[in-house]
Motif scaffolding. Structure first.
Motif, PDB file in Angstrom:
ATOM      1  N   ASP A 156       0.836  -1.191   0.000  1.00  0.00           N
ATOM      2  CA  ASP A 156       0.000   0.000   0.000  1.00  0.00           C
ATOM      3  C   ASP A 156       0.880   1.253   0.000  1.00  0.00           C
ATOM      4  OD1 ASP A 156      -2.656  -1.162   0.135  1.00  0.00           O
ATOM      5  OD2 ASP A 156      -2.086  -1.885   2.119  1.00  0.00           O
ATOM      6  N   PRO A 157       0.319   2.404  -0.416  1.00  0.00           N
ATOM      7  CA  PRO A 157       1.112   3.641  -0.498  1.00  0.00           C
ATOM      8  C   PRO A 157       1.243   4.339   0.848  1.00  0.00           C
ATOM      9  CG  PRO A 157      -1.100   4.074  -1.266  1.00  0.00           C
ATOM     10  CD  PRO A 157      -1.035   2.596  -0.958  1.00  0.00           C
ATOM     11  N   PHE A 158       1.947   3.709   1.795  1.00  0.00           N
ATOM     12  CA  PHE A 158       2.130   4.296   3.117  1.00  0.00           C
ATOM     13  C   PHE A 158       2.868   5.629   3.013  1.00  0.00           C
ATOM     14  CE2 PHE A 158       1.715  -0.268   3.890  1.00  0.00           C
ATOM     15  CZ  PHE A 158       0.778  -0.293   4.905  1.00  0.00           C
ATOM     16  N   PHE A 159       2.533   6.545   3.899  1.00  0.00           N
ATOM     17  CA  PHE A 159       3.028   7.912   3.819  1.00  0.00           C
ATOM     18  C   PHE A 159       4.369   8.083   4.527  1.00  0.00           C
ATOM     19  CE2 PHE A 159       3.241  12.317   5.361  1.00  0.00           C
ATOM     20  CZ  PHE A 159       3.034  13.006   4.176  1.00  0.00           C
ATOM     21  N   GLY A 160       5.234   8.891   3.926  1.00  0.00           N
ATOM     22  CA  GLY A 160       6.444   9.365   4.584  1.00  0.00           C
ATOM     23  C   GLY A 160       7.555   8.336   4.682  1.00  0.00           C
ATOM     24  N   ARG A 161       8.640   8.766   5.363  1.00  0.00           N
ATOM     25  CA  ARG A 161       9.812   7.894   5.512  1.00  0.00           C
ATOM     26  C   ARG A 161       9.487   6.639   6.294  1.00  0.00           C
ATOM     27  NH1 ARG A 161      14.689  12.202   7.005  1.00  0.00           N
ATOM     28  NH2 ARG A 161      14.612  13.394   5.029  1.00  0.00           N
ATOM     29  N   GLY A 162       8.729   6.820   7.378  1.00  0.00           N
ATOM     30  CA  GLY A 162       8.346   5.643   8.153  1.00  0.00           C
ATOM     31  C   GLY A 162       7.481   4.696   7.360  1.00  0.00           C
ATOM     32  N   GLY A 163       6.688   5.249   6.433  1.00  0.00           N
ATOM     33  CA  GLY A 163       5.833   4.422   5.600  1.00  0.00           C
ATOM     34  C   GLY A 163       6.605   3.473   4.713  1.00  0.00           C
ATOM     35  N   LYS A 164       7.813   3.879   4.302  1.00  0.00           N
ATOM     36  CA  LYS A 164       8.620   2.997   3.452  1.00  0.00           C
ATOM     37  C   LYS A 164       9.010   1.735   4.204  1.00  0.00           C
ATOM     38  CE  LYS A 164      12.675   2.810   0.465  1.00  0.00           C
ATOM     39  NZ  LYS A 164      13.012   1.451   0.920  1.00  0.00           N
ATOM     40  N   ILE A 165       9.289   1.885   5.490  1.00  0.00           N
ATOM     41  CA  ILE A 165       9.639   0.715   6.299  1.00  0.00           C
ATOM     42  C   ILE A 165       8.446  -0.221   6.404  1.00  0.00           C
ATOM     43  CG2 ILE A 165      10.340  -0.044   8.596  1.00  0.00           C
ATOM     44  CD1 ILE A 165      11.800   2.629   8.900  1.00  0.00           C
ATOM     45  N   VAL A 166       7.256   0.346   6.633  1.00  0.00           N
ATOM     46  CA  VAL A 166       6.041  -0.468   6.725  1.00  0.00           C
ATOM     47  C   VAL A 166       5.755  -1.143   5.395  1.00  0.00           C
ATOM     48  CG1 VAL A 166       3.576  -0.444   7.233  1.00  0.00           C
ATOM     49  CG2 VAL A 166       5.118   1.044   8.511  1.00  0.00           C
ATOM     50  N   ALA A 167       5.918  -0.400   4.294  1.00  0.00           N
ATOM     51  CA  ALA A 167       5.665  -0.973   2.967  1.00  0.00           C
ATOM     52  C   ALA A 167       6.628  -2.113   2.667  1.00  0.00           C
ATOM     53  CB  ALA A 167       5.781   0.115   1.907  1.00  0.00           C
ATOM     54  N   ASP A 168       7.902  -1.923   3.030  1.00  0.00           N
ATOM     55  CA  ASP A 168       8.888  -2.985   2.799  1.00  0.00           C
ATOM     56  C   ASP A 168       8.533  -4.227   3.599  1.00  0.00           C
ATOM     57  OD1 ASP A 168      10.276  -1.331   1.098  1.00  0.00           O
ATOM     58  OD2 ASP A 168      11.811  -0.772   2.568  1.00  0.00           O
ATOM     59  N   SER A 169       8.062  -4.020   4.840  1.00  0.00           N
ATOM     60  CA  SER A 169       7.661  -5.157   5.673  1.00  0.00           C
ATOM     61  C   SER A 169       6.453  -5.864   5.077  1.00  0.00           C
ATOM     62  CB  SER A 169       7.351  -4.675   7.091  1.00  0.00           C
ATOM     63  OG  SER A 169       6.861  -5.727   7.890  1.00  0.00           O
ATOM     64  N   GLN A 170       5.501  -5.083   4.563  1.00  0.00           N
ATOM     65  CA  GLN A 170       4.310  -5.665   3.957  1.00  0.00           C
ATOM     66  C   GLN A 170       4.685  -6.551   2.768  1.00  0.00           C
ATOM     67  OE1 GLN A 170       1.576  -2.932   1.979  1.00  0.00           O
ATOM     68  NE2 GLN A 170      -0.176  -3.986   2.885  1.00  0.00           N
TER      69      GLN A 170
END
Length: 334
Positions: A236-250
């Motif tokens: 999903d298009p998670f927001f911001g720098r922290g979102g990239k970590i969540v997206a990579d985990s997903q």
């Protein structure tokens, strides 16, 4: 059914035969040109009616007949699910929206509902600003309603309010308009669009089995519709720098897969179905519990009705009467 003499004349991949996936491998070149061309073709043929805001369109009778056919096909595909049908408006309570933690991951996509709540004095101020062409929206206040970002979100508080689920869990059939604030020239990226979903609630094992079964069914449906496609892991298009970590985990955990179909010439293929495993995320937002009281896991399969309709028009043309008979039959004989 609407008929039109206008026909979209796409690029080289217009001649793709049903089931031919070779279009998937073609490199993306000048994607905005292809997006603008297909959007203009849809508008010229009066399949979509434009507005002054990118991503907000009216739909023609032709478009709606295909959308109805897709819902018929999805219903047939899920006839064995013993699903509880739930239909919601394209809005949900703000408190439930906040509980979902959507704003943590996607603040850029959220849409709230504001209304005028003042008296005569405030009304005169609003009208004066309007007449002078000045900003007036700050004269409104947030309500207890937000626009639903996904069809499944209203399901979870309803199910949670009932207490523990039966041992076999639950499947819910849901359909609604959703809103995401991402204006675009891409006709397949609308700000208001319909999602048809089957939502599975239960144990982790039940959700994993459900998702695998629906990945197979979604692929089967795309083949029957004569659409070139592939299934790939996604995020999903998670927001911001922290979102990239969540997206990579997903992506690493393979929680989300998408069925991709080429729609715009020269552009990457478009996600038209998604197959999602949320783990127990929503059981922390609402008291979703299995029969033994454990936090329930959830997952869903989503069908993008607008995107699938655009894909069918793109690959088969603007006259369903000329489509392959097998495709028309799958859609209930449109």
């Amino acid at each position: 059914m609407d008929d039109t003499s206008n026909a979209y004349v796409p690029g080289d991949d217009a001649s793709v035969a049903p089931g031919d996936h070779s279009a998937m491998a073609r490199p993306a070149q000048d994607p905005d040109t292809g997006r603008r061309a297909y959007r203009q073709a849809l508008i010229d043929a009066r399949v979509l009616f434009p507005s002054t805001v990118d991503g907000i369109y009216g739909r023609s009778g032709l478009f709606e007949s295909i959308a109805d056919g897709l819902n018929y096909a999805v219903s047939k595909l899920g006839a064995d699910q013993d699903a509880e049908v739930m239909r919601f408006p394209p809005a949900m309570p703000r408190k439930d929206f906040e509980a979902s933690e959507y704003l943590k991951g996607f603040p850029q996509l959220a849409g709230t509902v504001h209304c005028f709540c003042g008296g005569d004095r405030e009304h005169h101020r609003l009208l004066a600003r309007l007449e002078r062409g000045e900003e007036w929206a700050d004269q409104q206040q947030p309500t207890d309603v937000v626009l639903a970002p996904a069809a499944c979100y209203p399901v979870y508080p309803v199910v949670a309010s009932r207490g523990p689920m039966p041992r076999e869990g639950l499947v819910v059939d849901v359909l609604t308009y959703c809103f995401r604030h991402e204006p675009s020239i891409d006709p397949a990226r609308m700000q208001m669009f319909r999602q048809r979903e089957y939502v599975r609630l239960g144990t982790a094992e039940q959700i994993v089995e459900f998702r695998q079964r629906w990945m197979e069914r979604g692929t089967q449906l795309a083949s029957l519709l004569g659409l070139p496609h592939e299934v790939d892991v996604a995020n999903d298009p998670f927001f911001g720098r922290g979102g990239k970590i969540v997206a990579d985990s997903q992506r690493e955990l393979k929680l989300k897969f998408e069925l991709l179909v080429p729609i715009n010439d020269g552009a990457p293929p478009t996600a038209c179905m998604s197959f999602n495993y949320h783990m127990d995320h929503f059981a922390h937002a609402w008291p979703l519990r299995t029969a033994d009281g454990a936090p329930a896991h959830t997952g869903c399969v989503g069908f993008g009705i607008e995107r699938l309709t655009l894909a069918l028009l793109r690959h088969h043309g603007f006259k369903p009467a000329n489509w392959p008979q097998r495709v028309r039959d799958v859609l209930g004989g449109i």
